[in-house]
Design a protein around this motif. Structure first.
Motif, PDB file in Angstrom:
ATOM      1  N   GLY A 230      25.351 -41.889  30.498  1.00 50.90           N
ATOM      2  CA  GLY A 230      25.695 -43.217  31.016  1.00 50.90           C
ATOM      3  C   GLY A 230      27.177 -43.515  30.872  1.00 50.90           C
ATOM      4  N   LYS A 231      27.747 -43.162  29.712  1.00 50.02           N
ATOM      5  CA  LYS A 231      29.177 -43.377  29.495  1.00 50.02           C
ATOM      6  C   LYS A 231      30.009 -42.504  30.436  1.00 50.02           C
ATOM      7  CE  LYS A 231      28.821 -44.784  24.644  1.00 50.02           C
ATOM      8  NZ  LYS A 231      29.130 -44.435  23.242  1.00 50.02           N
ATOM      9  N   SER A 232      29.548 -41.284  30.670  1.00 50.81           N
ATOM     10  CA  SER A 232      30.253 -40.396  31.603  1.00 50.81           C
ATOM     11  C   SER A 232      30.241 -40.958  33.018  1.00 50.81           C
ATOM     12  CB  SER A 232      29.609 -39.003  31.594  1.00 50.81           C
ATOM     13  OG  SER A 232      29.723 -38.403  30.325  1.00 50.81           O
ATOM     14  N   LEU A 233      29.104 -41.509  33.429  1.00 47.47           N
ATOM     15  CA  LEU A 233      28.996 -42.099  34.769  1.00 47.47           C
ATOM     16  C   LEU A 233      29.924 -43.300  34.929  1.00 47.47           C
ATOM     17  CD1 LEU A 233      25.144 -41.861  35.394  1.00 47.47           C
ATOM     18  CD2 LEU A 233      26.944 -40.552  36.528  1.00 47.47           C
ATOM     19  N   LEU A 234      30.076 -44.087  33.865  1.00 46.68           N
ATOM     20  CA  LEU A 234      31.002 -45.221  33.921  1.00 46.68           C
ATOM     21  C   LEU A 234      32.439 -44.746  34.132  1.00 46.68           C
ATOM     22  CD1 LEU A 234      29.670 -47.592  31.099  1.00 46.68           C
ATOM     23  CD2 LEU A 234      29.573 -47.977  33.562  1.00 46.68           C
ATOM     24  N   ASP A 235      32.815 -43.650  33.430  1.00 46.22           N
ATOM     25  CA  ASP A 235      34.157 -43.098  33.614  1.00 46.22           C
ATOM     26  C   ASP A 235      34.328 -42.529  35.022  1.00 46.22           C
ATOM     27  OD1 ASP A 235      35.416 -43.617  31.165  1.00 46.22           O
ATOM     28  OD2 ASP A 235      34.374 -41.960  30.199  1.00 46.22           O
ATOM     29  N   ILE A 236      33.280 -41.918  35.556  1.00 47.13           N
ATOM     30  CA  ILE A 236      33.342 -41.382  36.918  1.00 47.13           C
ATOM     31  C   ILE A 236      33.498 -42.518  37.925  1.00 47.13           C
ATOM     32  CG2 ILE A 236      31.995 -40.209  38.707  1.00 47.13           C
ATOM     33  CD1 ILE A 236      30.842 -38.455  36.454  1.00 47.13           C
ATOM     34  N   GLU A 237      32.799 -43.623  37.711  1.00 46.87           N
ATOM     35  CA  GLU A 237      32.949 -44.783  38.594  1.00 46.87           C
ATOM     36  C   GLU A 237      34.365 -45.328  38.538  1.00 46.87           C
ATOM     37  OE1 GLU A 237      30.000 -47.617  37.500  1.00 46.87           O
ATOM     38  OE2 GLU A 237      28.380 -46.615  38.593  1.00 46.87           O
ATOM     39  N   ARG A 238      34.950 -45.325  37.356  1.00 43.66           N
ATOM     40  CA  ARG A 238      36.334 -45.781  37.204  1.00 43.66           C
ATOM     41  C   ARG A 238      37.284 -44.882  37.995  1.00 43.66           C
ATOM     42  NH1 ARG A 238      39.334 -45.508  31.357  1.00 43.66           N
ATOM     43  NH2 ARG A 238      41.482 -45.495  32.102  1.00 43.66           N
ATOM     44  N   LEU A 239      37.072 -43.564  37.918  1.00 38.53           N
ATOM     45  CA  LEU A 239      37.885 -42.631  38.693  1.00 38.53           C
ATOM     46  C   LEU A 239      37.673 -42.836  40.184  1.00 38.53           C
ATOM     47  CD1 LEU A 239      37.402 -39.335  36.647  1.00 38.53           C
ATOM     48  CD2 LEU A 239      39.539 -40.596  36.926  1.00 38.53           C
ATOM     49  N   ASP A 240      36.426 -43.059  40.574  1.00 38.12           N
ATOM     50  CA  ASP A 240      36.106 -43.265  41.986  1.00 38.12           C
ATOM     51  C   ASP A 240      36.796 -44.510  42.527  1.00 38.12           C
ATOM     52  OD1 ASP A 240      34.539 -42.508  44.376  1.00 38.12           O
ATOM     53  OD2 ASP A 240      33.510 -44.397  44.007  1.00 38.12           O
ATOM     54  N   ASP A 241      36.789 -45.598  41.747  1.00 41.03           N
ATOM     55  CA  ASP A 241      37.462 -46.832  42.171  1.00 41.03           C
ATOM     56  C   ASP A 241      38.957 -46.599  42.372  1.00 41.03           C
ATOM     57  OD1 ASP A 241      35.148 -48.317  42.179  1.00 41.03           O
ATOM     58  OD2 ASP A 241      35.429 -49.144  40.173  1.00 41.03           O
ATOM     59  N   MET A 242      39.569 -45.843  41.453  1.00 42.32           N
ATOM     60  CA  MET A 242      41.001 -45.598  41.546  1.00 42.32           C
ATOM     61  C   MET A 242      41.340 -44.759  42.779  1.00 42.32           C
ATOM     62  SD  MET A 242      43.602 -44.000  38.720  1.00 42.32           S
ATOM     63  CE  MET A 242      42.810 -42.411  38.774  1.00 42.32           C
ATOM     64  N   VAL A 243      40.532 -43.723  43.037  1.00 39.16           N
ATOM     65  CA  VAL A 243      40.761 -42.877  44.209  1.00 39.16           C
ATOM     66  C   VAL A 243      40.572 -43.683  45.495  1.00 39.16           C
ATOM     67  CG1 VAL A 243      39.899 -40.896  45.500  1.00 39.16           C
ATOM     68  CG2 VAL A 243      40.170 -40.737  43.027  1.00 39.16           C
ATOM     69  N   GLU A 244      39.537 -44.519  45.541  1.00 42.24           N
ATOM     70  CA  GLU A 244      39.299 -45.360  46.722  1.00 42.24           C
ATOM     71  C   GLU A 244      40.474 -46.300  46.954  1.00 42.24           C
ATOM     72  OE1 GLU A 244      37.139 -45.101  48.925  1.00 42.24           O
ATOM     73  OE2 GLU A 244      35.464 -44.003  48.081  1.00 42.24           O
ATOM     74  N   ASN A 245      41.020 -46.858  45.873  1.00 37.22           N
ATOM     75  CA  ASN A 245      42.183 -47.739  45.993  1.00 37.22           C
ATOM     76  C   ASN A 245      43.370 -47.006  46.607  1.00 37.22           C
ATOM     77  OD1 ASN A 245      41.255 -50.203  45.176  1.00 37.22           O
ATOM     78  ND2 ASN A 245      42.090 -50.112  43.129  1.00 37.22           N
ATOM     79  N   MET A 246      43.646 -45.803  46.110  1.00 34.43           N
ATOM     80  CA  MET A 246      44.793 -45.050  46.612  1.00 34.43           C
ATOM     81  C   MET A 246      44.603 -44.647  48.069  1.00 34.43           C
ATOM     82  SD  MET A 246      46.141 -42.741  43.404  1.00 34.43           S
ATOM     83  CE  MET A 246      44.564 -41.986  42.997  1.00 34.43           C
ATOM     84  N   LEU A 247      43.385 -44.242  48.427  1.00 37.02           N
ATOM     85  CA  LEU A 247      43.108 -43.868  49.818  1.00 37.02           C
ATOM     86  C   LEU A 247      43.228 -45.074  50.747  1.00 37.02           C
ATOM     87  CD1 LEU A 247      40.059 -41.446  49.409  1.00 37.02           C
ATOM     88  CD2 LEU A 247      42.394 -40.847  50.081  1.00 37.02           C
ATOM     89  N   LEU A 248      42.675 -46.204  50.325  1.00 32.12           N
ATOM     90  CA  LEU A 248      42.738 -47.401  51.166  1.00 32.12           C
ATOM     91  C   LEU A 248      44.169 -47.891  51.319  1.00 32.12           C
ATOM     92  CD1 LEU A 248      41.269 -49.517  52.785  1.00 32.12           C
ATOM     93  CD2 LEU A 248      40.796 -50.774  50.670  1.00 32.12           C
ATOM     94  N   ALA A 249      44.945 -47.866  50.213  1.00 32.59           N
ATOM     95  CA  ALA A 249      46.348 -48.279  50.295  1.00 32.59           C
ATOM     96  C   ALA A 249      47.132 -47.372  51.231  1.00 32.59           C
ATOM     97  CB  ALA A 249      46.974 -48.255  48.893  1.00 32.59           C
ATOM     98  N   SER A 250      46.850 -46.067  51.186  1.00 31.74           N
ATOM     99  CA  SER A 250      47.532 -45.121  52.068  1.00 31.74           C
ATOM    100  C   SER A 250      47.177 -45.381  53.525  1.00 31.74           C
ATOM    101  CB  SER A 250      47.144 -43.691  51.677  1.00 31.74           C
ATOM    102  OG  SER A 250      47.732 -42.757  52.551  1.00 31.74           O
ATOM    103  N   LYS A 251      45.905 -45.652  53.800  1.00 32.26           N
ATOM    104  CA  LYS A 251      45.478 -45.930  55.178  1.00 32.26           C
ATOM    105  C   LYS A 251      46.081 -47.234  55.692  1.00 32.26           C
ATOM    106  CE  LYS A 251      41.102 -43.396  54.934  1.00 32.26           C
ATOM    107  NZ  LYS A 251      39.623 -43.500  54.942  1.00 32.26           N
ATOM    108  N   ILE A 252      46.179 -48.229  54.812  1.00 31.67           N
ATOM    109  CA  ILE A 252      46.790 -49.500  55.204  1.00 31.67           C
ATOM    110  C   ILE A 252      48.258 -49.294  55.553  1.00 31.67           C
ATOM    111  CG2 ILE A 252      47.509 -51.768  54.356  1.00 31.67           C
ATOM    112  CD1 ILE A 252      44.881 -51.872  52.762  1.00 31.67           C
ATOM    113  N   ASP A 253      48.963 -48.526  54.726  1.00 26.51           N
ATOM    114  CA  ASP A 253      50.379 -48.257  54.980  1.00 26.51           C
ATOM    115  C   ASP A 253      50.578 -47.503  56.290  1.00 26.51           C
ATOM    116  OD1 ASP A 253      51.300 -49.554  52.786  1.00 26.51           O
ATOM    117  OD2 ASP A 253      51.571 -47.769  51.547  1.00 26.51           O
TER     118      ASP A 253
END
Length: 289
Positions: free
Chosen positions: A109-132
């Motif tokens: 469960g703790k590992s999945l929470l860390d994976i979700e945190r990584l996923d959120d960060m990657v999604e943010n970077m991808l979305l910011a790049s697409k917006i730019d």
């Protein structure tokens, strides 16, 4: 003063000195044309100074952007390294030790929470790049915003309170429908709540409210953390902008969250403003007209 600015100002001083000298020589050689020489010289100096000031501002802006990018890379490195190290440690513990089923489930469960945190960060970077790059089209459809906010709150909600966990108090009016980009608005809600958690103290409550009034939809995310100074508020939605230095800042983040929030809301013709919470913290209010 940095070397580029030393060279820049040295060239400015040299050019003005040369212009003054040649102006003096022309007036001395042709005193009958001194008025014309002074007029044209003054115009040239004015244009020259305006150009120099504009160039100076551009250089400062570029240097500031480079510093923000450097801080962004430092932050991303830390943000990637921390959850990856945590996941690695948890998996190694499961692999090397004889754990009970309950302990294994807890570690997973703790590992999945860390994976979700990584996923959120990657999604943010991808979305910011697409917006730019203006490659993201913001496809819009009608969906249940109440369910979206509830799902994000449940995912980020931590029911226990210790040094690393948070409590989210949600008041969500049911069955609020909206037309928009569900993926992008999920990122908006996630970033606002995570931002509130990030800048709150341990066990401080984060309040999330979603309601409709006068044919408008309101989303409020309030924290009781460190707050935002008045001189910082106009810049918090700038890309990469974060208060302080990455070398000394304790809070996590990349400086992309609020930038994405503002860009997505602009595409949905929605507004966002931040105000002080009482007695401490900040309130972010989003209004969909």
């Amino acid at each position: 003063m940095k070397r580029p600015f030393v060279i820049f100002y040295a060239l400015i001083i040299y050019a003005l000195a040369e212009l003054t000298w040649w102006g003096y020589m022309l007036v001395h050689l042709q005193p009958e044309r001194s008025a014309m020489i002074m007029g044209e010289g003054s115009t040239f100096v004015l244009v020259f100074l305006v150009g120099a000031i504009s160039l100076h501002k551009s250089i400062k802006k570029e240097r500031r952007l480079q510093d923000q990018k450097r801080n962004f890379l430092l932050s991303v490195t830390h943000e990637l390294k921390s959850p990856l190290a945590s996941i690695k440690l948890l998996l190694q513990t499961i692999q090397k030790r004889d754990l009970s089923k309950q302990q294994i489930q807890d570690f997973i469960g703790k590992s999945l929470l860390d994976i979700e945190r990584l996923d959120d960060m990657v999604e943010n970077m991808l979305l910011a790049s697409k917006i730019d790059n203006r490659s993201y089209t913001f496809p819009k459809a009608e969906f249940n915003l109440s369910a979206l906010v509830d799902n994000v709150v449940n995912r980020l909600q931590l029911n226990k309170c210790d040094l690393t966990q948070q409590l989210i108090n949600a008041e969500i009016e049911p069955k609020i429908e909206i037309t928009g980009d569900k993926f992008a608005l999920t990122s908006v809600v996630t970033n606002l709540i995570e931002n509130a958690i990030k800048y709150s103290g341990p066990c401080e409550v984060v309040d999330v409210r979603l309601y409709s009034r006068d044919n408008k939809i309101f989303l409020e995310v309030a924290d009781h953390g460190i707050g935002i100074s008045d001189n910082e508020k106009p810049r918090i939605f700038d890309k990469f902008y974060r208060v302080g230095s990455e070398d000394t800042r304790n809070t996590k983040g990349t400086g992309l969250g609020l930038y994405i929030v503002k860009e997505v809301l602009d595409k949905h013709e929605a507004s966002i403003k931040v105000r002080d919470n009482d007695p401490s913290g900040s309130i972010f209010e989003v209004v969909f007209a």
